[in-house]
Scaffold this active site. Structure first.
Site, PDB file in Angstrom:
ATOM      1  CG  HIS A 139      52.278  -5.696  11.951  1.00 24.18           C
ATOM      2  ND1 HIS A 139      50.998  -5.113  11.505  1.00 24.18           N
ATOM      3  CD2 HIS A 139      52.735  -6.194  11.076  1.00 24.18           C
ATOM      4  CE1 HIS A 139      51.020  -4.991  10.250  1.00 24.18           C
ATOM      5  NE2 HIS A 139      52.076  -5.767   9.746  1.00 24.18           N
ATOM      6  CG  ASP A 153      47.047  -2.717  16.436  1.00 28.74           C
ATOM      7  OD1 ASP A 153      48.225  -2.143  16.499  1.00 28.74           O
ATOM      8  OD2 ASP A 153      46.747  -3.408  15.546  1.00 28.74           O
TER       9      ASP A 153
END
Length: 390
Positions: free
Chosen positions: A139, A169
């Protein structure tokens, strides 16, 4: 091409009007990249895997705005054939699965190039398409951690701080995917040949950290947090609490801007402001600034510094940010269908970007979108369960 249910292609106002994008649904940076492409005028069709039940936030997520949602059971060959038919008419495909997944589905680069040699095939992952960790889960914070970026983040020397999922991200991920896709599109217009864009968050995050790498190489950035020029190590580039428990950002790095800040602070000072050019004075300077900013509320300080070159600004949550006179005047945030959300960015003088539609539930547009993209026998696909119309 249009259809009787109202979806029409090529209607975008942005500079990517006429560009057609197939999005294989995922989470995180892939959808954000496709939102950006849609904001800029591209026709994006989002393919949800019906067996997965769609994205966790569904139509509540503004990242899904601007494109129709089609649900297909990609375990069925007819569904894969349908996607390939879409690819044959597209300019770009975006996918964010682990390496090898689309190949196993029959939708890998070679499968798609076979029906469209000029296709730009955008791949979004955390670790990249190759390397020892390519197959591993991860992540945002993991990618920042390993790329050398997370170590220096935060103003507490004892531990790093991760900035939600903005830096990995979206900063190192979707932003670089969009850059890569647009660059490959330009090249494809010349060569007539497509290619794979391997956008990895670890690569993009490291690239964003070019200044950090430079400072480190020059010995101007230590391995300690809150010890440098831009990480809170200097008292004139930091956050300070106000009387009402809020915070102001104080960043007058340049001498001329610092002079403006001192002039505006002087009537309200609690203590003395020593020479900032001597690091031995930093503790006293920070103490004075801390005590001074604690004497007034956020709104009071905002009024004092508003419109000046002091480089002092209030720290605002999203709703208050949207209401700030500057952002309100620019329309930085907009409300659509009762949802406050960021407006498309950047801005264009002749071909303005726009939000074409609000987020759609998975499969809400299966029939209309497939018809608009020229897929035949849509009703038969739905009747057989290959496609799902919700």
């Amino acid at each position: 091409m249009g259809n009787e249910e109202g979806i029409q292609l090529g209607q975008g106002t942005g500079p990517l009007c006429g560009v057609k994008v197939v999005e294989i649904a995922g989470i995180g940076p892939g959808p954000h990249a496709c939102m950006t492409l849609a904001d800029l005028g591209a026709d994006v069709i989002r393919i949800e895997r019906s067996s997965k039940g769609g994205f966790v936030f569904g139509s509540a997520d503004v990242v899904l705005r601007g494109r129709p949602s089609v649900a297909l059971d990609l375990k069925q060959p007819a569904a894969v054939e349908t996607v390939l038919a879409l690819v044959a008419e597209a300019d770009v495909l975006i996918e964010g699965m682990r390496p090898g997944v689309t190949e196993r589905l029959g939708l890998g680069p070679e499968d798609c190039f076979a029906v469209n040699p000029a296709l730009v095939y955008g791949r979004m992952t955390g670790w990249g398409q190759d390397g020892p960790l390519a197959e591993a889960a991860g992540h945002d914070m993991n990618y920042l951690a390993l790329s050398g970026v997370l170590h220096g983040l935060g103003q507490e020397p004892e531990r790093p701080h991760f900035p939600s999922n903005l830096l990995g991200d979206y900063g190192g991920g979707s932003t670089y995917l969009v850059i890569g896709v647009l660059a490959a599109l330009i090249e494809a217009k010349t060569s007539g040949r497509g290619q794979v864009v391997d956008a990895a968050i670890v690569d993009g995050a490291a690239h964003l950290n070019a200044m950090g790498a430079t400072l480190s190489q020059l010995g101007l950035q230590s391995e300690r947090r809150a010890a440098g020029l831009l990480d809170g190590g200097t008292p004139y580039y930091d956050l300070y609490a106000t009387a009402d428990g809020e915070h102001v950002s104080v960043g007058p790095l340049e001498p001329q801007f610092y002079d403006v800040a001192v002039e505006l602070l002087t009537p309200h000072l609690v203590g003395e402001l020593p020479d900032r050019n001597d690091p031995r004075n930093f503790a006293q300077l920070r103490e004075t600034l801390t005590a001074t900013f604690a004497t007034k509320t956020l709104d009071e300080w905002a009024a004092i510094f508003d419109g000046t070159d002091a480089c002092v600004a209030p720290v605002l949550p999203v709703k208050r940010a949207a209401e700030h006179p500057h952002l309100a005047a620019r329309g930085t945030y907009v409300e659509r269908d009762g949802v406050l959300q960021p407006a498309p960015a950047p801005r264009f003088s002749r071909t303005p970007a726009a939000i074409d539609s609000s987020p759609r539930d998975p499969g809400a547009d299966t029939r209309a979108a497939l018809l608009a993209w020229g897929i035949d026998d849509v009703d038969a696909l739905i009747a057989s369960g290959v496609a799902v119309q919700t």
